[in-house]
Write a protein that holds these residues in place. Structure first.
Motif, PDB file in Angstrom:
ATOM      1  N   ASP A 225      41.483  36.233  44.074  1.00  0.00           N
ATOM      2  CA  ASP A 225      42.612  36.078  45.008  1.00  0.00           C
ATOM      3  C   ASP A 225      42.460  34.894  45.881  1.00  0.00           C
ATOM      4  O   ASP A 225      43.140  34.278  46.204  1.00  0.00           O
ATOM      5  CB  ASP A 225      42.928  37.339  45.850  1.00  0.00           C
ATOM      6  N   HIS A 226      41.089  34.671  46.391  1.00  0.00           N
ATOM      7  CA  HIS A 226      40.868  33.670  47.351  1.00  0.00           C
ATOM      8  C   HIS A 226      40.893  32.278  46.257  1.00  0.00           C
ATOM      9  O   HIS A 226      41.453  31.318  46.911  1.00  0.00           O
ATOM     10  CB  HIS A 226      39.369  33.741  47.904  1.00  0.00           C
ATOM     11  N   CYS A 227      40.613  32.349  45.124  1.00  0.00           N
ATOM     12  CA  CYS A 227      40.468  31.107  44.482  1.00  0.00           C
ATOM     13  C   CYS A 227      42.020  30.597  44.011  1.00  0.00           C
ATOM     14  O   CYS A 227      42.326  29.519  43.983  1.00  0.00           O
ATOM     15  CB  CYS A 227      39.782  31.215  43.228  1.00  0.00           C
TER      16      CYS A 227
ATOM     17  N   LEU B  74      43.678  27.557  42.788  1.00  0.00           N
ATOM     18  CA  LEU B  74      43.295  27.335  41.258  1.00  0.00           C
ATOM     19  C   LEU B  74      44.115  28.132  40.671  1.00  0.00           C
ATOM     20  O   LEU B  74      44.964  28.872  40.973  1.00  0.00           O
ATOM     21  CB  LEU B  74      41.709  28.095  41.077  1.00  0.00           C
ATOM     22  N   HIS B  75      44.396  27.918  39.168  1.00  0.00           N
ATOM     23  CA  HIS B  75      45.304  28.418  38.398  1.00  0.00           C
ATOM     24  C   HIS B  75      44.791  29.672  37.383  1.00  0.00           C
ATOM     25  O   HIS B  75      45.415  30.324  36.979  1.00  0.00           O
ATOM     26  CB  HIS B  75      45.822  27.293  37.392  1.00  0.00           C
ATOM     27  N   ARG B  76      43.589  29.370  37.034  1.00  0.00           N
ATOM     28  CA  ARG B  76      42.780  30.271  35.944  1.00  0.00           C
ATOM     29  C   ARG B  76      41.619  30.748  36.136  1.00  0.00           C
ATOM     30  O   ARG B  76      40.620  29.928  36.855  1.00  0.00           O
ATOM     31  CB  ARG B  76      42.966  29.515  34.603  1.00  0.00           C
ATOM     32  N   MET B  77      41.151  32.031  36.179  1.00  0.00           N
ATOM     33  CA  MET B  77      39.637  32.410  36.276  1.00  0.00           C
ATOM     34  C   MET B  77      39.325  33.202  35.145  1.00  0.00           C
ATOM     35  O   MET B  77      40.139  33.945  34.381  1.00  0.00           O
ATOM     36  CB  MET B  77      39.759  33.484  37.494  1.00  0.00           C
ATOM     37  N   GLU B  78      38.014  32.620  34.548  1.00  0.00           N
ATOM     38  CA  GLU B  78      37.546  33.259  33.303  1.00  0.00           C
ATOM     39  C   GLU B  78      36.149  34.028  33.816  1.00  0.00           C
ATOM     40  O   GLU B  78      35.514  33.799  34.569  1.00  0.00           O
ATOM     41  CB  GLU B  78      37.307  32.167  32.621  1.00  0.00           C
TER      42      GLU B  78
ATOM     43  N   ARG C 147      32.438  38.095  24.909  1.00  0.00           N
ATOM     44  CA  ARG C 147      34.059  38.034  24.882  1.00  0.00           C
ATOM     45  C   ARG C 147      34.436  37.412  26.093  1.00  0.00           C
ATOM     46  O   ARG C 147      34.029  37.744  27.380  1.00  0.00           O
ATOM     47  CB  ARG C 147      34.338  39.508  24.674  1.00  0.00           C
ATOM     48  N   SER C 148      35.532  36.600  25.977  1.00  0.00           N
ATOM     49  CA  SER C 148      36.102  35.759  27.125  1.00  0.00           C
ATOM     50  C   SER C 148      37.359  36.583  27.565  1.00  0.00           C
ATOM     51  O   SER C 148      38.276  36.917  26.928  1.00  0.00           O
ATOM     52  CB  SER C 148      36.508  34.596  26.582  1.00  0.00           C
ATOM     53  N   PHE C 149      37.410  36.639  29.135  1.00  0.00           N
ATOM     54  CA  PHE C 149      38.336  37.443  29.713  1.00  0.00           C
ATOM     55  C   PHE C 149      39.063  36.464  30.807  1.00  0.00           C
ATOM     56  O   PHE C 149      38.274  35.589  31.290  1.00  0.00           O
ATOM     57  CB  PHE C 149      38.082  38.626  30.330  1.00  0.00           C
ATOM     58  N   ALA C 150      40.358  36.423  30.979  1.00  0.00           N
ATOM     59  CA  ALA C 150      40.825  35.412  31.789  1.00  0.00           C
ATOM     60  C   ALA C 150      42.221  35.941  32.190  1.00  0.00           C
ATOM     61  O   ALA C 150      43.043  36.765  31.969  1.00  0.00           O
ATOM     62  CB  ALA C 150      41.329  34.045  31.142  1.00  0.00           C
ATOM     63  N   LEU C 151      42.479  35.443  33.803  1.00  0.00           N
ATOM     64  CA  LEU C 151      43.877  35.587  34.377  1.00  0.00           C
ATOM     65  C   LEU C 151      44.113  34.364  34.628  1.00  0.00           C
ATOM     66  O   LEU C 151      43.536  33.379  35.280  1.00  0.00           O
ATOM     67  CB  LEU C 151      43.592  36.639  35.447  1.00  0.00           C
ATOM     68  N   THR C 152      45.572  34.035  34.723  1.00  0.00           N
ATOM     69  CA  THR C 152      46.184  33.115  35.710  1.00  0.00           C
ATOM     70  C   THR C 152      46.882  33.557  36.756  1.00  0.00           C
ATOM     71  O   THR C 152      47.426  34.608  37.153  1.00  0.00           O
ATOM     72  CB  THR C 152      47.076  32.099  34.562  1.00  0.00           C
ATOM     73  N   ALA C 153      47.115  32.659  37.675  1.00  0.00           N
ATOM     74  CA  ALA C 153      47.831  32.814  39.121  1.00  0.00           C
ATOM     75  C   ALA C 153      49.092  33.537  38.737  1.00  0.00           C
ATOM     76  O   ALA C 153      49.549  34.555  39.407  1.00  0.00           O
ATOM     77  CB  ALA C 153      47.777  31.872  39.867  1.00  0.00           C
TER      78      ALA C 153
ATOM     79  N   PRO D 195      51.323  37.569  40.782  1.00  0.00           N
ATOM     80  CA  PRO D 195      51.537  36.818  42.152  1.00  0.00           C
ATOM     81  C   PRO D 195      51.398  37.544  43.314  1.00  0.00           C
ATOM     82  O   PRO D 195      51.403  37.322  44.338  1.00  0.00           O
ATOM     83  CB  PRO D 195      53.270  36.760  41.583  1.00  0.00           C
ATOM     84  N   GLU D 196      51.280  39.026  43.012  1.00  0.00           N
ATOM     85  CA  GLU D 196      51.113  40.145  44.362  1.00  0.00           C
ATOM     86  C   GLU D 196      49.695  40.027  44.841  1.00  0.00           C
ATOM     87  O   GLU D 196      49.379  40.492  45.808  1.00  0.00           O
ATOM     88  CB  GLU D 196      51.545  41.575  44.202  1.00  0.00           C
ATOM     89  N   GLY D 197      48.780  39.399  44.026  1.00  0.00           N
ATOM     90  CA  GLY D 197      47.322  39.523  44.133  1.00  0.00           C
ATOM     91  C   GLY D 197      46.669  40.544  43.441  1.00  0.00           C
ATOM     92  O   GLY D 197      47.129  41.577  43.318  1.00  0.00           O
ATOM     93  N   ILE D 198      45.535  40.120  42.987  1.00  0.00           N
ATOM     94  CA  ILE D 198      44.784  41.190  41.922  1.00  0.00           C
ATOM     95  C   ILE D 198      44.293  42.352  42.916  1.00  0.00           C
ATOM     96  O   ILE D 198      43.956  43.202  42.535  1.00  0.00           O
ATOM     97  CB  ILE D 198      44.036  40.529  41.070  1.00  0.00           C
TER      98      ILE D 198
END
Length: 204
Positions: free
Chosen positions: A132-134, A140-144, A183-189, A193-196
């Motif tokens: 969430d901070h990132c 930032l747009h993507r976290m992996e 294994r690669s996992f990711a989320l984009t902002a 939108p409500e925050g992870i």
């Protein structure tokens, strides 16, 4: 945030605190790592150019601080307020690394948690806080997150948080002395939108 200082920063949620890793953490960090040596060894990053040896604590902190000053990493320790303790105790480590700005706006996240505190929601809460901070403060747009397919506890963390499985990366990182699949996992902002953290806490 690109080109601006992004460090140091401290994040809090309930009794959990993510704060900068410091040189004075050596004794506590070493004690926690020693107690968790067998627990962490199968997933431990190693150095193929140096017979698998990891840097000393001081060298690690120095390298992470250099990356933080260059706005390419956020080196946190995970601490927790515990009844009867005068200050929060160290229960793990979380590093946001490989931060890329410009057109990518992405980063990679890695973590470990004390085996005695595993299964109590610390890892997913810490990952959610940092993500969430990132997304919201750094833009930032993507976290992996990349995880060994045999690492059941870490796989459960990303599953709980809704990270998308993007498939296998053969021989992706040098772990415990050999090149290992991940294994690669990711989320984009846009996906949260409500925050992870809000989504995770509302479900837990």
């Amino acid at each position: 945030m690109w080109g601006r200082a992004i460090w140091p920063v401290t994040l809090e949620s309930g009794d959990l605190i993510l704060r900068p890793l410091k040189y004075r953490d050596k004794a506590e960090w070493t004690a926690v790592r020693s107690r968790n040596a067998a627990w962490l060894q199968p997933w431990e990053a190693s150095n193929p150019a140096n017979q698998g040896e990891l840097p000393t604590f001081g060298a690690m902190v120095r390298a992470l601080n250099e990356q933080a000053r260059a706005s390419s990493a956020l080196p946190f320790v995970i601490t927790e307020r515990v009844p009867g303790k005068s200050k929060p105790v160290m229960v793990g480590q979380l590093t946001v690394s490989s931060i890329v700005w410009g057109s990518a706006m992405m980063a990679t996240l890695g973590y470990w948690v004390d085996k005695d505190r595993a299964g109590r929601g610390i890892a997913p809460t810490a990952v959610a806080m940092a993500t969430d901070h990132c997304f919201h403060q750094l833009g930032l747009h993507r976290m992996e997150i990349n995880i060994r397919p045999e690492n059941g506890p870490s796989l459960r963390v990303v599953e709980k948080l809704g990270f998308r499985d993007e498939g296998m990366r053969p021989r992706f990182l040098h772990i415990n002395g050999e090149w290992a699949d991940h294994r690669s996992f990711a989320l984009t902002a846009e996906e949260v939108p409500e925050g992870i953290l809000h989504r995770w806490l509302s479900r837990s």
